[in-house]
Structure formats: C-alpha cells, structure tokens
Design a protein around this motif. Sequence first.
Motif, mmCIF file in Angstrom:
data_model
loop_
_atom_site.group_PDB
_atom_site.id
_atom_site.type_symbol
_atom_site.label_atom_id
_atom_site.label_comp_id
_atom_site.label_asym_id
_atom_site.label_seq_id
_atom_site.Cartn_x
_atom_site.Cartn_y
_atom_site.Cartn_z
ATOM 1 N N PRO A 175 0.844 -1.206 0.000
ATOM 2 C CA PRO A 175 0.000 0.000 0.000
ATOM 3 C C PRO A 175 0.875 1.251 0.000
ATOM 4 N N ALA A 176 0.377 2.332 -0.614
ATOM 5 C CA ALA A 176 1.179 3.549 -0.792
ATOM 6 C C ALA A 176 1.713 4.102 0.521
ATOM 7 N N ALA A 228 -2.630 6.611 -5.113
ATOM 8 C CA ALA A 228 -3.033 5.307 -4.565
ATOM 9 C C ALA A 228 -4.529 5.082 -4.752
#
Length: 300
Positions: A175-176, A228
């Motif tokens: 995840p970003a 994202a």
Amino acid sequence: MKNKHLGLSSALAAYILWGMLGVFWELLSAVPAMDTLAYRIVWSLATISIVLTVQKDWHNVWETIVSLTKNRKIGWIILSSFLISINWFIYIYMVTHHQATEASLGYYIMPLMNVAVALIFLHESLSRAKIIALILVVIGVVILTIQTGSLPLNTLLMAGSFCFYGLIKKQVQLPATISLTLETLCVAPIAVIYLLATPHVMTQNGLQVTILLILSGIITIIPLLLFAVATKNTDFITLGFIQYLNPTIQLLMAIFVLHEAFNWNKAIVFLFIWSGILVFIVSSLYNYRRLRQIKNTVKK
C-alpha cells in the motif's frame, strides 16, 4: 460509476500536482539541492507518521517489516528508497538550476524506458509499434547529445532511477502509505545526519523558505495518496494516458512561469520524443480495444 469518477478525479489531481511541483522547488532555489532533499525526506516521514497515527496503522508497518525480513525482500525496499531519493535529488537539482525543460523531457522518456526495461529484465516481447517508438526516442536523445555536446546524463538518470524504482515496486507491492513510510524510514537516518553536518540552517533564508521546507513533506505525500486512490479505481490504460499530463504541465511551467528558453533545437528533440509517445499511445489504444473485442466475443 462513482468509483470510476473518484479514480479519474484522483489521477488528474495527482498528475497536475506533480506537474506543478517544479515551481515549488524553484521557490527553494536558495537552498542547496542536497539540503532540500534531506528536508523533504525528514518532513515526508513526519507527515506520513501523522497520517499513520490518525489511521492507527503503525501495527501494519511493523508487520510488513517483519514479513519482508522473513521473505528476504527488505533489501528491495532499501534499494527502492535510494532510487527514489536519487530521482528526487536530480529533479530538485535540475529545476533549481534552470533545467526544468530537460526534467520534463525525462518524464516523457520514462514510460518508453519502462518498455525497454520490461524487454531486458522481464523478457517481454516488443511489438513493431513499440520498437518504432523506442527508435524515435533514441533519435531524440542522440540529437540532444549532439546539440549540447554531451550525453544528457541528468535527464537519463532521473528517468532511469524512477524506471527501476517502478520495477522494484512491481516485485514488492505494498500500500502507498506503508511503502512510503518504509522508504523514508530507510533514508531518514542519512538525511538527519546530513542535516546535522551541513552548514545550512533551515531558518537562514527567511520565514517563507522555512515554511516551504516544512510543507515539502505534505507536497510529497498528497499526490502519492491521490495516486493510490486512482490506481484502485481507474483502469491501467486511462492512467497511462493521464500520466503525460505531468511532463506536459512541467514543460508549460518551465516556459511560461520559470521563463526558460525553448528554442528550435529543443523543439526538434521534443518532436521526436512526442512522435515516439504518439506511436506508443496509438499502439496501446489499439491493443486495448482489440482485447476488449476478444473478451466481448468470448462472453457471447
């Protein structure tokens, strides 16, 4: 439909912000590029730490570190952190040294450099259109080299560092927020040591510059978080087209805001690069439509 609208809006906002960042870094031209990079890393970590604290997500960061260590992939994260730092430094250096036009050229070259990397490292086959696109880009780089008398190393290093950064991100997908936290954690100690050793003081260039240095963390985080959201709600082909907003806005900002010269010599170089991009886009669009037709035929 609502998710697609959210994804498209987020992608547009992210790429527009990235395109306008050159003006932001130009405002920090009084600060040495390496110092600006160090402040950016430290304030990015501070900003993302606040985000993680609000989201109560620190346990995920620790679990990810443990998992990556067990899987022996933590080395890739360390390498990616240095690659993105190199990319940030070169871009900041180029913009603050009146090379924003060449910086935008690097981001135009980058998608086609990704194609070359995919060919060499991922053993993907190249279509005739992609070969033509790459040849046009190479011609553009050769002309630029002849015009300036030297290989445009900064432009190529900036594109190459982000290209290989993206290659690593494909191997270790996170995840970003988690990814950015780990990357900044890796280089933050070096940034802090550098800031303690450098003669430059954050407040020495006045209140405005000090505030801008603090805001460099937020300026870094916001487009990444928007991106994202975009990747989760937008198809790849749409993102592929929207990404060219970034270097286009950079180029326009360089000419009309930073008042950099854009003569016929540069125009010829960009003409070859843009031609390569046009071939690449048309080819991608054709392949995308062809795949959709095949899927629709199979469904019937």
